[in-house]
Motif scaffolding. Structure first.
Motif, PDB file in Angstrom:
ATOM      1  N   GLY A  92      -0.992  18.377  11.710  1.00 41.17           N
ATOM      2  CA  GLY A  92       0.304  17.950  12.231  1.00 41.17           C
ATOM      3  C   GLY A  92       0.327  16.482  12.605  1.00 41.17           C
ATOM      4  N   LEU A  93      -0.743  16.012  13.256  1.00 45.25           N
ATOM      5  CA  LEU A  93      -0.824  14.599  13.610  1.00 45.25           C
ATOM      6  C   LEU A  93      -0.892  13.710  12.374  1.00 45.25           C
ATOM      7  CD1 LEU A  93      -3.339  14.768  16.608  1.00 45.25           C
ATOM      8  CD2 LEU A  93      -0.917  14.168  16.728  1.00 45.25           C
ATOM      9  N   TYR A  94      -1.655  14.131  11.378  1.00 41.84           N
ATOM     10  CA  TYR A  94      -1.809  13.323  10.167  1.00 41.84           C
ATOM     11  C   TYR A  94      -0.481  13.219   9.412  1.00 41.84           C
ATOM     12  CZ  TYR A  94      -4.026  11.331   6.040  1.00 41.84           C
ATOM     13  OH  TYR A  94      -4.372  10.493   5.010  1.00 41.84           O
ATOM     14  N   ILE A  95       0.208  14.353   9.244  1.00 47.84           N
ATOM     15  CA  ILE A  95       1.463  14.337   8.494  1.00 47.84           C
ATOM     16  C   ILE A  95       2.532  13.544   9.245  1.00 47.84           C
ATOM     17  CG2 ILE A  95       3.346  15.785   7.633  1.00 47.84           C
ATOM     18  CD1 ILE A  95       0.848  15.878   5.929  1.00 47.84           C
ATOM     19  N   ALA A  96       2.598  13.697  10.576  1.00 45.58           N
ATOM     20  CA  ALA A  96       3.583  12.947  11.357  1.00 45.58           C
ATOM     21  C   ALA A  96       3.302  11.447  11.299  1.00 45.58           C
ATOM     22  CB  ALA A  96       3.578  13.438  12.796  1.00 45.58           C
ATOM     23  N   THR A  97       2.021  11.070  11.321  1.00 41.94           N
ATOM     24  CA  THR A  97       1.671   9.648  11.216  1.00 41.94           C
ATOM     25  C   THR A  97       1.995   9.104   9.829  1.00 41.94           C
ATOM     26  OG1 THR A  97      -0.126  10.040  12.784  1.00 41.94           O
ATOM     27  CG2 THR A  97      -0.156   7.965  11.585  1.00 41.94           C
ATOM     28  N   LEU A  98       1.776   9.928   8.807  1.00 49.15           N
ATOM     29  CA  LEU A  98       2.158   9.518   7.454  1.00 49.15           C
ATOM     30  C   LEU A  98       3.664   9.303   7.364  1.00 49.15           C
ATOM     31  CD1 LEU A  98       1.210   9.063   4.504  1.00 49.15           C
ATOM     32  CD2 LEU A  98       1.582  11.513   4.110  1.00 49.15           C
ATOM     33  N   GLY A  99       4.436  10.135   8.060  1.00 55.35           N
ATOM     34  CA  GLY A  99       5.883   9.925   8.121  1.00 55.35           C
ATOM     35  C   GLY A  99       6.250   8.638   8.832  1.00 55.35           C
ATOM     36  N   LEU A 100       5.492   8.295   9.897  1.00 56.30           N
ATOM     37  CA  LEU A 100       5.738   7.014  10.582  1.00 56.30           C
ATOM     38  C   LEU A 100       5.466   5.832   9.661  1.00 56.30           C
ATOM     39  CD1 LEU A 100       4.396   7.185  14.250  1.00 56.30           C
ATOM     40  CD2 LEU A 100       6.748   7.131  13.443  1.00 56.30           C
ATOM     41  N   LEU A 101       4.424   5.941   8.846  1.00 52.74           N
ATOM     42  CA  LEU A 101       4.152   4.895   7.862  1.00 52.74           C
ATOM     43  C   LEU A 101       5.333   4.754   6.905  1.00 52.74           C
ATOM     44  CD1 LEU A 101       2.216   2.858   6.544  1.00 52.74           C
ATOM     45  CD2 LEU A 101       1.210   4.753   5.264  1.00 52.74           C
ATOM     46  N   SER A 102       5.922   5.856   6.513  1.00 53.97           N
ATOM     47  CA  SER A 102       7.099   5.818   5.640  1.00 53.97           C
ATOM     48  C   SER A 102       8.276   5.159   6.352  1.00 53.97           C
ATOM     49  CB  SER A 102       7.478   7.238   5.221  1.00 53.97           C
ATOM     50  OG  SER A 102       6.386   7.906   4.626  1.00 53.97           O
ATOM     51  N   LEU A 103       8.443   5.440   7.649  1.00 56.71           N
ATOM     52  CA  LEU A 103       9.520   4.804   8.417  1.00 56.71           C
ATOM     53  C   LEU A 103       9.340   3.293   8.456  1.00 56.71           C
ATOM     54  CD1 LEU A 103      10.999   6.207  11.691  1.00 56.71           C
ATOM     55  CD2 LEU A 103      10.473   3.784  11.545  1.00 56.71           C
ATOM     56  N   ALA A 104       8.096   2.844   8.638  1.00 54.02           N
ATOM     57  CA  ALA A 104       7.825   1.402   8.660  1.00 54.02           C
ATOM     58  C   ALA A 104       8.126   0.763   7.309  1.00 54.02           C
ATOM     59  CB  ALA A 104       6.374   1.152   9.056  1.00 54.02           C
ATOM     60  N   ILE A 105       7.737   1.428   6.223  1.00 54.86           N
ATOM     61  CA  ILE A 105       8.037   0.902   4.888  1.00 54.86           C
ATOM     62  C   ILE A 105       9.547   0.876   4.652  1.00 54.86           C
ATOM     63  CG2 ILE A 105       7.720   1.290   2.408  1.00 54.86           C
ATOM     64  CD1 ILE A 105       5.235   0.299   3.863  1.00 54.86           C
ATOM     65  N   GLY A 106      10.255   1.881   5.151  1.00 57.24           N
ATOM     66  CA  GLY A 106      11.716   1.882   5.026  1.00 57.24           C
ATOM     67  C   GLY A 106      12.354   0.715   5.761  1.00 57.24           C
ATOM     68  N   ALA A 107      11.801   0.360   6.937  1.00 60.78           N
ATOM     69  CA  ALA A 107      12.326  -0.789   7.679  1.00 60.78           C
ATOM     70  C   ALA A 107      12.035  -2.105   6.965  1.00 60.78           C
ATOM     71  CB  ALA A 107      11.731  -0.811   9.085  1.00 60.78           C
ATOM     72  N   LEU A 108      10.917  -2.166   6.250  1.00 67.36           N
ATOM     73  CA  LEU A 108      10.571  -3.391   5.528  1.00 67.36           C
ATOM     74  C   LEU A 108      11.358  -3.535   4.233  1.00 67.36           C
ATOM     75  CD1 LEU A 108       6.689  -3.312   6.002  1.00 67.36           C
ATOM     76  CD2 LEU A 108       8.273  -4.991   6.980  1.00 67.36           C
ATOM     77  N   ILE A 109      11.513  -2.426   3.489  1.00 62.40           N
ATOM     78  CA  ILE A 109      12.180  -2.477   2.185  1.00 62.40           C
ATOM     79  C   ILE A 109      13.691  -2.435   2.333  1.00 62.40           C
ATOM     80  CG2 ILE A 109      12.366  -1.357  -0.074  1.00 62.40           C
ATOM     81  CD1 ILE A 109       9.660  -2.646   0.482  1.00 62.40           C
ATOM     82  N   ARG A 110      14.190  -1.653   3.296  1.00 59.94           N
ATOM     83  CA  ARG A 110      15.634  -1.493   3.544  1.00 59.94           C
ATOM     84  C   ARG A 110      16.351  -0.823   2.383  1.00 59.94           C
ATOM     85  NH1 ARG A 110      18.034  -6.822   6.655  1.00 59.94           N
ATOM     86  NH2 ARG A 110      16.549  -6.855   8.395  1.00 59.94           N
ATOM     87  N   HIS A 111      15.640  -0.048   1.612  1.00 59.79           N
ATOM     88  CA  HIS A 111      16.241   0.651   0.470  1.00 59.79           C
ATOM     89  C   HIS A 111      15.563   2.003   0.353  1.00 59.79           C
ATOM     90  CE1 HIS A 111      17.290   1.597  -3.733  1.00 59.79           C
ATOM     91  NE2 HIS A 111      18.330   0.816  -3.513  1.00 59.79           N
ATOM     92  N   SER A 112      16.352   3.064   0.439  1.00 62.88           N
ATOM     93  CA  SER A 112      15.787   4.415   0.503  1.00 62.88           C
ATOM     94  C   SER A 112      14.977   4.757  -0.738  1.00 62.88           C
ATOM     95  CB  SER A 112      16.901   5.441   0.710  1.00 62.88           C
ATOM     96  OG  SER A 112      17.581   5.215   1.922  1.00 62.88           O
ATOM     97  N   ALA A 113      15.576   4.607  -1.917  1.00 64.44           N
ATOM     98  CA  ALA A 113      14.890   4.994  -3.153  1.00 64.44           C
ATOM     99  C   ALA A 113      13.633   4.168  -3.370  1.00 64.44           C
ATOM    100  CB  ALA A 113      15.839   4.852  -4.334  1.00 64.44           C
ATOM    101  N   GLY A 114      13.707   2.868  -3.123  1.00 67.95           N
ATOM    102  CA  GLY A 114      12.550   2.008  -3.318  1.00 67.95           C
ATOM    103  C   GLY A 114      11.412   2.349  -2.369  1.00 67.95           C
ATOM    104  N   ALA A 115      11.724   2.596  -1.093  1.00 70.57           N
ATOM    105  CA  ALA A 115      10.688   2.912  -0.117  1.00 70.57           C
ATOM    106  C   ALA A 115      10.056   4.276  -0.400  1.00 70.57           C
ATOM    107  CB  ALA A 115      11.277   2.879   1.290  1.00 70.57           C
ATOM    108  N   ILE A 116      10.866   5.252  -0.795  1.00 71.02           N
ATOM    109  CA  ILE A 116      10.320   6.576  -1.122  1.00 71.02           C
ATOM    110  C   ILE A 116       9.396   6.486  -2.332  1.00 71.02           C
ATOM    111  CG2 ILE A 116      10.917   8.887  -1.957  1.00 71.02           C
ATOM    112  CD1 ILE A 116      13.474   8.671  -0.274  1.00 71.02           C
ATOM    113  N   THR A 117       9.785   5.706  -3.333  1.00 66.77           N
ATOM    114  CA  THR A 117       8.953   5.532  -4.521  1.00 66.77           C
ATOM    115  C   THR A 117       7.614   4.886  -4.157  1.00 66.77           C
ATOM    116  OG1 THR A 117      10.936   5.280  -5.897  1.00 66.77           O
ATOM    117  CG2 THR A 117       8.844   4.517  -6.817  1.00 66.77           C
ATOM    118  N   ILE A 118       7.652   3.881  -3.299  1.00 65.05           N
ATOM    119  CA  ILE A 118       6.417   3.218  -2.882  1.00 65.05           C
ATOM    120  C   ILE A 118       5.498   4.196  -2.161  1.00 65.05           C
ATOM    121  CG2 ILE A 118       5.479   1.483  -1.297  1.00 65.05           C
ATOM    122  CD1 ILE A 118       7.875  -0.270  -1.990  1.00 65.05           C
TER     123      ILE A 118
END
Length: 296
Positions: free
Chosen positions: A192-218
Motif C-alpha cells: 500500500g505504501l509503495y503504490i501510494a508513493t508511486l501515485g505521488l510520483l505520478s502527481l509530481a510528473i503531472g504538475a511538471l508536464i501539465r498534460h494528462s495524456a503526456g504525463a500518464i504516458t511517461i
C-alpha cells in the motif's frame, strides 16, 4: 382697458420634489456605523482548509470513482482467479509464498493509481480550474501539499484494505499455512505504501508536464520500459546493464514485497520503498519549484 394682472406667487415645489433635492444626512460617527458585519468569523486560511477543499474535489469527480473502482476490481478478481486456478490444478507452490498470487492484480492496479495521480493535478491545468484553485489559495506549496496528502491517504488506505482482503481469501482458498507477520505486513501495508508513493510520483510528473495524456504516458514508460528493455538485451556486453534494469525496475521492486524477486541481487525487504520515496521527494521538490515560478 387693461385688467390688472394677478400677482405671481413664488413657485413652490411639491413635497416629494423637496425631499428629492434635500441633501442626504451626514454619516453617523462611531465604530461600525453604516457597515454590515458578517456573523461568519474571519480567519486566515490554513493547510486544513486546503485539505478539506481537495478532499471535496477528489471525491466529487467521476475520474476518482472510475479509476479506483477499476483498481478494486483488478485486485479482487485477478487475485481470486489466480488462487482458484492454482487450487483447481492441484499445483504445488513449493517455496513460493501464497501471498505472491496477489502480485499480478497489484501490478495492473498500479496503472489506475498512476492515472488518478496524474489527473489529480493535470486535469485542473487542462480545464483552467487551476486558476480558481490558485486564486482561492495563492500558496503553491499549500496546494501541492494538500493534493499530495489527500491523494496519498486515499490510495494507501484503499490499496492496503484490498490487498489484505485478497490475501485472506487466497489463504483460505488454498488452505495454506498462515504466513508470518512480516510477510503479511510487507504484502499489505508495504504494498500500500509503495503504490501510494508511486501515485505521488505520478502527481509530481503531472504538475511538471501539465498534460494528462503526456504525463500518464511517461509514467507507464517509467514502470514498464526498463523491464521490457532488459528482456530484449541479449548481448553479453549489455549483461551488467540488463542486470541493473531488472533489479531496479518497478515490477521487480514491487515483487520484493512478496519475496518473489526475478533476480537474486538488488534491493530487498523494505529497500524498494526507501528508493521510491527518495525519487518521489526529488520529483515533488521539482514540481513545487515549477509551480512557484510558472504562471497558471
Amino acid at each position: 382697458m387693461t385688467t390688472p394682472s394677478t400677482p405671481q406667487t413664488p413657485f413652490q415645489q411639491a413635497p416629494f420634489q423637496q425631499q428629492a433635492y434635500q441633501q442626504p444626512p451626514a454619516p453617523q460617527q462611531g465604530a461600525g456605523a453604516g457597515f454590515y458585519t458578517s456573523p461568519i468569523p474571519v480567519r486566515r486560511a490554513t493547510l486544513a482548509d486546503a485539505i478539506a477543499s481537495e478532499w471535496t474535489k477528489i471525491r466529487s469527480v467521476r475520474s476518482t470513482i472510475w479509476t479506483l473502482g477499476v483498481q478494486i476490481v483488478l485486485l479482487l478478481v485477478i487475485g481470486l482467479l489466480a488462487a482458484i486456478a492454482v487450487d483447481a490444478s492441484d499445483t504445488d507452490l513449493g517455496s513460493t509464498p501464497v501471498l505472491s498470487l496477489g502480485f499480478f492484480g497489484v501490478l495492473l492496479g498500479s496503472i489506475c493509481v498512476i492515472t488518478l495521480g496524474v489527473m489529480t493535478i493535470a486535469s485542473e491545468y487542462g480545464t483552467g480550474m487551476i486558476r480558481t484553485t490558485m486564486t482561492a489559495c495563492p500558496s503553491p506549496g499549500r496546494v501541492l501539499g494538500a493534493k499530495a496528502i489527500v491523494f496519498f491517504l486515499l490510495t494507501f488506505v484503499l490499496t492496503t484494505v484490498m490487498t489484505s482482503i485478497v490475501a485472506v481469501l487466497q489463504t483460505a482458498i488454498l488452505d495454506a499455512d498462515a504466513p508470518s507477520g512480516s510477510d503479511w505486513l510487507r504484502s499489505t501495508v508495504g504494498v500500500g505504501l509503495y503504490i501510494a508513493t508511486l501515485g505521488l510520483l505520478s502527481l509530481a510528473i503531472g504538475a511538471l508536464i501539465r498534460h494528462s495524456a503526456g504525463a500518464i504516458t511517461i509514467m507507464i514508460g517509467v514502470v514498464l520500459l526498463p523491464l521490457v528493455l532488459a528482456i530484449f538485451m541479449f548481448a553479453e556486453s549489455l549483461a551488467k546493464l540488463q542486470q541493473w534494469l531488472l533489479e531496479y525496475s518497478i515490477p521487480n521492486q514491487l515483487s520484493n514485497f512478496y519475496d518473489t524477486s526475478v533476480t537474486g541481487s538488488g534491493p530487498s525487504g523494505w529497500e524498494p520503498l526507501w528508493i521510491i520515496l527518495a525519487v518521489t521527494a526529488v520529483a515533488m521538490g521539482c514540481a513545487y519549484a515549477a509551480m512557484s515560478r510558472r504562471d497558471v
